[in-house]
Design an enzyme around this catalytic site. Structure first.
Site, PDB file in Angstrom:
ATOM      1  N   THR A 110       0.807  -1.218   0.000  1.00  0.00           N
ATOM      2  CA  THR A 110       0.000   0.000   0.000  1.00  0.00           C
ATOM      3  C   THR A 110       0.843   1.273   0.000  1.00  0.00           C
ATOM      4  O   THR A 110       0.493   2.259  -0.633  1.00  0.00           O
ATOM      5  CB  THR A 110      -0.911  -0.006   1.251  1.00  0.00           C
ATOM      6  OG1 THR A 110      -1.762  -1.132   1.158  1.00  0.00           O
ATOM      7  CG2 THR A 110      -1.760   1.241   1.340  1.00  0.00           C
TER       8      THR A 110
ATOM      9  N   SER B 194       1.787  -7.813  -0.747  1.00  0.00           N
ATOM     10  CA  SER B 194       2.614  -8.747   0.022  1.00  0.00           C
ATOM     11  C   SER B 194       1.924 -10.074   0.295  1.00  0.00           C
ATOM     12  O   SER B 194       2.551 -11.013   0.767  1.00  0.00           O
ATOM     13  CB  SER B 194       3.118  -8.108   1.311  1.00  0.00           C
ATOM     14  OG  SER B 194       2.108  -8.063   2.282  1.00  0.00           O
TER      15      SER B 194
HETATM   16  N1  ASP Z   1      -2.387  -5.936   0.958  1.00  0.00           N
HETATM   17  C1  ASP Z   1      -1.356  -4.963   1.220  1.00  0.00           C
HETATM   18  C2  ASP Z   1      -0.024  -5.684   1.223  1.00  0.00           C
HETATM   19  O1  ASP Z   1       0.309  -6.330   2.167  1.00  0.00           O
HETATM   20  C3  ASP Z   1      -1.611  -4.284   2.505  1.00  0.00           C
HETATM   21  C4  ASP Z   1      -0.592  -3.245   2.886  1.00  0.00           C
HETATM   22  O2  ASP Z   1       0.404  -3.013   2.271  1.00  0.00           O
HETATM   23  O3  ASP Z   1      -0.820  -2.609   3.930  1.00  0.00           O
HETATM   24  O4  ASP Z   1       0.690  -5.612   0.248  1.00  0.00           O
END
Ligand code: ASP
Length: 344
Positions: free
Chosen positions: A14, A59
């Site tokens: 994010t 991620s």
């Molecule tokens: N889904 C995202 C990730 O882990 C969430 C984040 O970055 O906060 O890449």
């Protein structure tokens, strides 16, 4: 004095998103423009270079191959930088930080993971503060010129935590991570206050770290819950695909005392599996000497994970099994505190 040099490594998540005005959607941010986008970083007078992985990933798609690539990159660039900041999605950041903690032996420079809950391009982003604090911590040195925090860490919401002690705990608010079994290594308020008494130091500042890039991932996790069936337990514990199983037990390391359960654990042990006991509790430790239900596991040969997080237990097994072919040696090494991951 020579300017500190920091390598900013961008893997995705994010933090690296910003609103594309034309598309009216979140798109990955070009980190070659980092100093323009986060002008506050210019005030540090550090040299900040960036390296962007391709493709950028959420991620949730992290695989151990990313950890190998990160270790490889840090190894290649080790002499050129004073510290490394890794921008990573929050969902699996605790796994990646745990993995890198074990994969780098004898670390003498900071490797700081950070990310954010809101994209860096969003007005209320937590990404800028996380990034700025991480860069400052990665560059911080003592009067002898040694890094103040030569550890793999997660820096989030003004708190610096040991990477292999941290779990993601909140999907909504800015305090996404917790390290319940270890105090923060530093807290960023008006000043950054370092908890130097607990920050680990290398035994030799001049020795180059060893980067262990061979991981054996044949591990599965069995989470105990009321109602779990003998068949599921057997499939996980006795699968021919695994060399080790982490059992996430209740409380202080307790599991059912039913005969079918203990027989299955015995069978897995007889098959030569490494069985590691970690607690489902967010804080506290496994102690298989308190209750009969824990004692039965200990008598079978189950190894205590002490107060390890599951993320760290998994990473420790991947690393140790990659280094040692012999399961008896892995079992012995699991009991040791290798990177400050357990209180022992
Ligand atoms: N889904 C995202 C990730 O882990 C969430 C984040 O970055 O906060 O890449």
């Amino acid at each position: 004095m020579k300017k500190s040099a920091i390598l900013l490594i961008y893997t995705g998540g994010t933090i690296g998103m910003k609103v594309d005005e034309d598309l009216q959607a979140l798109t990955p941010f070009d980190f070659s423009q980092i100093l323009d986008e986060v002008p506050e970083l210019k005030k540090f007078a550090y040299r900040i270079d960036s390296y962007t992985f391709s493709p950028l990933i959420d991620s949730s798609d992290v695989e151990p191959s990313l950890w190998v690539s990160l270790a490889d990159l840090i190894e290649r660039k080790y002499d050129d930088y004073d510290g490394f900041v890794i921008l990573h999605g929050t969902d699996t950041m605790a796994y990646s930080a745990s993995a890198l903690s074990f994969m780098i032996e004898g670390l003498t420079k900071p490797v700081i993971f950070t990310g954010s809950q809101l994209p860096i391009g969003s007005p209320r982003t937590d990404g800028k503060e996380n990034l700025i604090s991480s860069v400052e911590i990665a560059a911080a040195k003592d009067e002898d010129g040694h890094a103040l925090v030569p550890e793999v860490c997660i820096c989030f919401d003004s708190i610096l935590m040991r990477g292999c002690r941290t779990s993601k705990m909140n999907a909504d608010n800015f305090r996404a991570f917790r390290s319940e079994n270890l105090q923060p290594l530093a807290e960023a308020g008006i000043n950054i206050r370092y908890n130097t008494a607990i920050i680990l130091k290398p035994s030799d500042w001049d020795a180059r770290p060893i980067f262990r890039k061979n991981l054996d991932t044949r591990v599965s996790i069995l989470k105990m819950h009321p109602g779990i069936t003998p068949q599921i337990v057997r499939e996980i514990l006795c699968s021919s695909d695994t060399r080790a199983v982490i059992i996430e037990t209740y409380g202080a390391g307790n599991a059912p005392s039913k005969e079918w359960f203990l027989e299955t654990v015995k069978n897995a042990d007889a098959m030569g599996k490494i069985i590691l006991n970690v607690t489902q509790c967010i804080a506290g430790s496994v102690n298989m000497d308190i209750y009969a239900t824990g004692k039965c596991l200990k008598d079978i040969g189950v190894i205590s994970g002490y107060d390890s997080t599951t993320e760290s237990a998994l990473a420790k097994l991947f690393y140790l099994m990659g280094v040692c072919q012999d399961n008896a040696t892995v079992k012995d090494l699991l009991k040791l505190n290798l990177r400050g991951e357990i209180s022992k």
